[in-house]
Structure formats: structure tokens, C-alpha cells
Design a protein around this motif. Structure first.
Motif: not given
Ligand SMILES: [Zn+2]
Length: 183
Positions: A28, A7-8, A5, A23, A26
């Protein structure tokens, strides 16, 4: 396909059927993967060329089939027009076959069959003896000795048969197989 991911950094699973990757941590998600739209322009010509070839081949096959069918129809019509009476044709066929078989027989050298195993009767006849006539005799190769069939059949040594130009096989004789052959 993205591994983790953005983002995380959680490891992402396999994309959904729609092509989206989501994801689990999170939430996403990617936009729908553009596999379809991006593949299409590339694969379209690749698909269409074999497709066109297939179509072309199909049309050629169709044309050949039509041609052969027409040709066969023509042959069949000609055959029916010129066909002689069935009996005469069969007779001609048989005559032709007999002629060919006869030619084939003549083309096979006699000594090919000369090496086949013979019964005492066959060997006696092969050397000129007449089984129907009890007085009939055959000669040894040197012409010194003559024997009738009874004596000929009763000979019991390789040498005795060798004098007639014959090879004797004792084990074949004992097992009741044809046991003599020309040397
Ligand atoms: Zn994520």
C-alpha cells in the motif's frame, strides 16, 4: 505522516524522499504527500514579508552608502581647496598639540606626582638642593638641621628622613629602587 498501514496495520517506515509512504508488507502506498503544495500558500507571505524588508533595507543601505560617499567626496574636495601648505599645517598641528599637552600638565595637580618614589638625588633636588654644587645643603622641615647631599644620602633611619618630610622605604632602598617619597 502515517504511523501504521491503513490496510494491514503494519508499522510504516519513514516516508520516501518524494514524500510517499509505502507499506513493506502489502505494498500500500500513500499519494505523494502534499507538504509542498499545502505549505506554499502559508509560507509564501511569511517568506515574502522578510524578503521585502530585506530588499527595503538593502535599498536604504545603498542610499546611505551613496549619500556618505557623496558627502565624503564633497568634504575631500573642500579640504583640498582650503588645505594650507603641508609644512604650515604640521607646524600648526604640533603647536596645537604642545598647547594642549601643556594645558593637560597644568591641569594635573602637583601632589599626584609628589607621592611617587624618588631616588636620593631626586629627593635632594626636590627639597631645593643642587647636585652640581657640593656646598649645596637642604634643611629639615623645622629648619634646625642642614645637610649636604653626601650626608643626606647616608642617613640611615626613618626618623632622619622624616625630619625632611620624607618617607623612607628600607626594602626598596636595599633592592636599588627609588626609595624616598614626600609624606
Ligand atoms: Zn500494509
Amino acid at each position: 505522516m502515517i504511523e501504521t498501514c491503513p490496510r494491514c496495520s503494519t508499522r510504516l517506515g519513514a516516508p520516501l524522499r518524494s514524500g510517499r509512504q509505502v507499506c513493506a508488507n502489502c505494498g500500500w502506498s500513500t499519494a505523494p504527500l502534499k507538504t509542498k503544495s499545502s505549505d506554499t500558500p502559508i509560507s509564501k507571505p511569511a517568506q515574502s514579508t522578510p524578503g521585502r524588508i530585506l530588499q527595503l533595507v538593502g535599498r536604504i543601505v545603498g542610499r546611505v552608502v551613496r549619500y556618505v560617499r557623496a558627502w565624503l567626496g564633497q568634504q575631500w574636495a573642500t579640504l583640498r581647496q582650503h588645505r594650507p601648505q603641508p609644512k604650515a599645517q604640521t607646524g600648526q598641528l604640533m603647536q596645537g598639540l604642545a598647547d594642549r599637552l601643556s594645558a593637560l600638565e597644568k591641569s594635573i595637580p602637583e601632589d599626584v606626582t609628589a607621592r611617587t618614589w624618588l631616588t636620593a638625588e631626586q629627593a635632594f633636588q626636590k627639597l631645593g638642593g643642587d647636585l652640581q654644587n657640593p656646598d649645596s645643603v637642604i634643611q629639615t622641615s623645622d629648619g634646625v638641621t642642614t645637610v649636604n647631599f653626601t650626608r643626606f644620602r647616608g642617613l640611615n633611619s626613618e626618623e632622619a628622613y622624616a625630619a625632611f618630610g620624607l618617607e623612607m622605604n628600607r626594602s626598596r632602598r636595599q633592592s636599588n629602587k627609588a626609595w624616598l617619597r614626600l609624606k
